[in-house]
Scaffold this motif. Structure first.
Motif, PDB file in Angstrom:
ATOM      1  N   HIS A   1      20.142  44.658  54.556  1.00  0.00           N
ATOM      2  CA  HIS A   1      21.136  43.995  53.703  1.00  0.00           C
ATOM      3  C   HIS A   1      21.762  42.824  54.458  1.00  0.00           C
ATOM      4  CE1 HIS A   1      23.985  43.470  50.595  1.00  0.00           C
ATOM      5  NE2 HIS A   1      24.941  44.273  51.015  1.00  0.00           N
ATOM      6  N   LYS A   2      21.649  41.642  53.847  1.00  0.00           N
ATOM      7  CA  LYS A   2      22.270  40.462  54.456  1.00  0.00           C
ATOM      8  C   LYS A   2      23.038  39.713  53.363  1.00  0.00           C
ATOM      9  CE  LYS A   2      21.036  36.517  57.303  1.00  0.00           C
ATOM     10  NZ  LYS A   2      20.052  35.444  57.258  1.00  0.00           N
ATOM     11  N   PRO A   3      24.205  40.219  53.007  1.00  0.00           N
ATOM     12  CA  PRO A   3      24.958  39.615  51.905  1.00  0.00           C
ATOM     13  C   PRO A   3      25.631  38.319  52.338  1.00  0.00           C
ATOM     14  CG  PRO A   3      26.246  41.375  52.883  1.00  0.00           C
ATOM     15  CD  PRO A   3      24.942  41.346  53.621  1.00  0.00           C
ATOM     16  N   GLU A   4      26.119  37.575  51.367  1.00  0.00           N
ATOM     17  CA  GLU A   4      26.828  36.318  51.660  1.00  0.00           C
ATOM     18  C   GLU A   4      28.300  36.652  51.887  1.00  0.00           C
ATOM     19  OE1 GLU A   4      25.052  33.639  52.091  1.00  0.00           O
ATOM     20  OE2 GLU A   4      26.802  32.453  52.615  1.00  0.00           O
ATOM     21  N   ARG A   5      28.605  37.162  53.082  1.00  0.00           N
ATOM     22  CA  ARG A   5      29.985  37.536  53.436  1.00  0.00           C
ATOM     23  C   ARG A   5      30.273  36.981  54.821  1.00  0.00           C
ATOM     24  NH1 ARG A   5      29.058  43.764  51.642  1.00  0.00           N
ATOM     25  NH2 ARG A   5      29.273  43.453  49.409  1.00  0.00           N
ATOM     26  N   HIS A   6      31.380  36.267  54.960  1.00  0.00           N
ATOM     27  CA  HIS A   6      31.633  35.562  56.211  1.00  0.00           C
ATOM     28  C   HIS A   6      31.801  36.501  57.407  1.00  0.00           C
ATOM     29  CE1 HIS A   6      35.754  36.610  55.052  1.00  0.00           C
ATOM     30  NE2 HIS A   6      36.044  36.502  56.322  1.00  0.00           N
ATOM     31  N   ASP A   7      32.256  37.725  57.153  1.00  0.00           N
ATOM     32  CA  ASP A   7      32.532  38.616  58.280  1.00  0.00           C
ATOM     33  C   ASP A   7      31.490  39.725  58.434  1.00  0.00           C
ATOM     34  OD1 ASP A   7      33.205  39.896  55.965  1.00  0.00           O
ATOM     35  OD2 ASP A   7      35.186  40.573  56.637  1.00  0.00           O
ATOM     36  N   TRP A   8      30.340  39.585  57.742  1.00  0.00           N
ATOM     37  CA  TRP A   8      29.276  40.597  57.855  1.00  0.00           C
ATOM     38  C   TRP A   8      28.598  40.436  59.212  1.00  0.00           C
ATOM     39  CZ3 TRP A   8      29.050  44.635  54.878  1.00  0.00           C
ATOM     40  CH2 TRP A   8      27.886  45.395  54.793  1.00  0.00           C
ATOM     41  N   PRO A   9      28.347  41.528  59.942  1.00  0.00           N
ATOM     42  CA  PRO A   9      27.889  41.364  61.338  1.00  0.00           C
ATOM     43  C   PRO A   9      26.485  40.782  61.495  1.00  0.00           C
ATOM     44  CG  PRO A   9      27.967  43.700  60.723  1.00  0.00           C
ATOM     45  CD  PRO A   9      28.619  42.946  59.610  1.00  0.00           C
ATOM     46  N   GLY A  10      25.605  40.937  60.505  1.00  0.00           N
ATOM     47  CA  GLY A  10      24.221  40.453  60.641  1.00  0.00           C
ATOM     48  C   GLY A  10      23.350  41.169  59.635  1.00  0.00           C
ATOM     49  N   VAL A  11      22.098  41.431  60.001  1.00  0.00           N
ATOM     50  CA  VAL A  11      21.229  42.185  59.087  1.00  0.00           C
ATOM     51  C   VAL A  11      21.571  43.668  59.237  1.00  0.00           C
ATOM     52  CG1 VAL A  11      18.861  42.759  58.464  1.00  0.00           C
ATOM     53  CG2 VAL A  11      19.404  40.439  59.227  1.00  0.00           C
ATOM     54  N   GLU A  12      21.958  44.279  58.135  1.00  0.00           N
ATOM     55  CA  GLU A  12      22.391  45.676  58.163  1.00  0.00           C
ATOM     56  C   GLU A  12      21.294  46.595  57.653  1.00  0.00           C
ATOM     57  OE1 GLU A  12      24.342  47.482  55.056  1.00  0.00           O
ATOM     58  OE2 GLU A  12      25.584  48.791  56.277  1.00  0.00           O
ATOM     59  N   VAL A  13      21.100  47.711  58.332  1.00  0.00           N
ATOM     60  CA  VAL A  13      20.203  48.746  57.821  1.00  0.00           C
ATOM     61  C   VAL A  13      21.069  49.783  57.114  1.00  0.00           C
ATOM     62  CG1 VAL A  13      18.439  50.447  58.432  1.00  0.00           C
ATOM     63  CG2 VAL A  13      18.613  48.337  59.729  1.00  0.00           C
ATOM     64  N   GLY A  14      20.682  50.137  55.879  1.00  0.00           N
ATOM     65  CA  GLY A  14      21.496  51.078  55.101  1.00  0.00           C
ATOM     66  C   GLY A  14      20.635  52.048  54.314  1.00  0.00           C
ATOM     67  N   TRP A  15      21.290  53.077  53.743  1.00  0.00           N
ATOM     68  CA  TRP A  15      20.569  54.172  53.093  1.00  0.00           C
ATOM     69  C   TRP A  15      21.483  54.911  52.130  1.00  0.00           C
ATOM     70  CZ3 TRP A  15      20.151  53.485  58.536  1.00  0.00           C
ATOM     71  CH2 TRP A  15      21.306  53.853  59.236  1.00  0.00           C
ATOM     72  N   ALA A  16      20.930  55.413  51.061  1.00  0.00           N
ATOM     73  CA  ALA A  16      21.643  56.315  50.144  1.00  0.00           C
ATOM     74  C   ALA A  16      20.590  57.134  49.418  1.00  0.00           C
ATOM     75  CB  ALA A  16      22.481  55.527  49.146  1.00  0.00           C
ATOM     76  N   LEU A  17      20.851  58.446  49.341  1.00  0.00           N
ATOM     77  CA  LEU A  17      19.905  59.351  48.674  1.00  0.00           C
ATOM     78  C   LEU A  17      20.620  60.133  47.594  1.00  0.00           C
ATOM     79  CD1 LEU A  17      18.254  61.079  51.806  1.00  0.00           C
ATOM     80  CD2 LEU A  17      17.246  59.230  50.447  1.00  0.00           C
ATOM     81  N   HIS A  18      19.886  60.500  46.548  1.00  0.00           N
ATOM     82  CA  HIS A  18      20.441  61.459  45.592  1.00  0.00           C
ATOM     83  C   HIS A  18      20.694  62.766  46.355  1.00  0.00           C
ATOM     84  CE1 HIS A  18      20.878  64.256  42.326  1.00  0.00           C
ATOM     85  NE2 HIS A  18      20.992  63.218  41.499  1.00  0.00           N
ATOM     86  N   PRO A  19      21.850  63.418  46.133  1.00  0.00           N
ATOM     87  CA  PRO A  19      22.175  64.631  46.906  1.00  0.00           C
ATOM     88  C   PRO A  19      21.104  65.724  46.836  1.00  0.00           C
ATOM     89  CG  PRO A  19      24.041  63.961  45.535  1.00  0.00           C
ATOM     90  CD  PRO A  19      22.931  62.996  45.249  1.00  0.00           C
ATOM     91  N   ASP A  20      20.309  65.747  45.773  1.00  0.00           N
ATOM     92  CA  ASP A  20      19.233  66.755  45.697  1.00  0.00           C
ATOM     93  C   ASP A  20      18.238  66.587  46.846  1.00  0.00           C
ATOM     94  OD1 ASP A  20      20.315  67.658  43.381  1.00  0.00           O
ATOM     95  OD2 ASP A  20      18.732  66.909  42.047  1.00  0.00           O
ATOM     96  N   TYR A  21      18.241  65.406  47.475  1.00  0.00           N
ATOM     97  CA  TYR A  21      17.245  65.122  48.517  1.00  0.00           C
ATOM     98  C   TYR A  21      17.877  64.985  49.901  1.00  0.00           C
ATOM     99  CZ  TYR A  21      14.288  64.550  44.497  1.00  0.00           C
ATOM    100  OH  TYR A  21      13.603  64.791  43.335  1.00  0.00           O
ATOM    101  N   TRP A  22      19.134  65.376  50.038  1.00  0.00           N
ATOM    102  CA  TRP A  22      19.764  65.369  51.359  1.00  0.00           C
ATOM    103  C   TRP A  22      19.170  66.525  52.181  1.00  0.00           C
ATOM    104  CZ3 TRP A  22      25.825  64.459  50.974  1.00  0.00           C
ATOM    105  CH2 TRP A  22      26.061  63.256  50.284  1.00  0.00           C
TER     106      TRP A  22
END
Ligand SMILES: CC(C)(COP(=O)(O)OP(=O)(O)OC[C@H]1O[C@@H](n2cnc3c(N)ncnc32)[C@H](O)[C@@H]1OP(=O)(O)O)[C@@H](O)C(=O)NCCC(=O)NCCS
Length: 175
Positions: A85-106
């Motif tokens: 994730h590399k959004p257009e935000r002045h204070d974003w640190p850089g390229v971010e690695v992120g994740w989200a799962l449906h709780p059935d798959y946690w």
């Protein structure tokens, strides 16, 4: 053809979002667990979920970064999203690695598996020297994923898009 590549890991296919994901994607975002962890607003409905899916796909087109839709290989089911994730935000640190799962798959290691693929993609294809992850201090499960991937805590910082709480900024340096 989408600028979002399709990748395969042991248990998952990481692929571009498609129109038919909308109900599964919304069901993940609408689950109590994900709403709580991501502080999803009460107004977030199908329309916002559709907008988010198009934004991930659009970010791949415009920037070469974005989240993949995660499909479980053995069932073909949508289980979540992960990526860069590399959004257009002045204070974003850089390229971010992120994740989200449906709780059935946690609890199956899928976020770590997809996160590892995203880390490789960031270093090998995007050629960045550092990757970041922005995680709320209360989000222990997400911090555990970051730690499993080798990220280290850097600092706590209030990011302008979410002024209510500081985010923990985690960093992973290229070897
Ligand atoms: C953050 C989130 C993706 C983590 O999911 P998770 O299932 O805990 O993480 P993983 O997929 O890496 O799985 C790890 C768990 O699977 C287990 N596991 C099983 N096989 C595994 C494997 N091969 N590799 C790693 N872990 C494995 C681990 O022991 C761990 O178990 P635990 O639940 O007892 O701690 C999930 O909690 C989530 O979607 N939260 C809401 C959205 C969110 O907060 N996103 C992050 C915003 S910063």
């Amino acid at each position: 053809m989408s600028a979002c590549p399709t990748l395969e890991t042991e248990n998952l296919i990481l692929r571009p979002f498609k129109d038919g994901d909308i109900n599964d994607f919304f069901s993940m975002m609408d689950s109590r667990e994900v709403r709580e962890a991501l502080h999803v607003s009460d107004e977030y409905g199908l329309s916002e979920a559709f907008h988010a899916m198009t934004a991930w796909l659009g970010q791949w087109e415009l920037r070469g970064t974005g989240h993949w839709a995660l499909e479980e290989k053995r069932s073909g089911k949508f289980v979540g999203r992960a990526g860069l994730h590399k959004p257009e935000r002045h204070d974003w640190p850089g390229v971010e690695v992120g994740w989200a799962l449906h709780p059935d798959y946690w609890g199956r290691g899928y976020a770590t598996e997809a996160g590892q693929a995203a880390v490789h993609y960031g270093f090998d294809e995007l050629k960045v020297n550092k990757l970041f992850s922005c995680i709320l201090p209360e989000n222990y499960r997400s911090q555990a994923v970051a730690k499993r991937l080798g990220f280290e805590f850097l600092e706590e910082k209030i990011l302008a898009f979410f002024p209510e709480l500081p985010h923990g900024i985690w960093v992973l340096n290229r070897n």
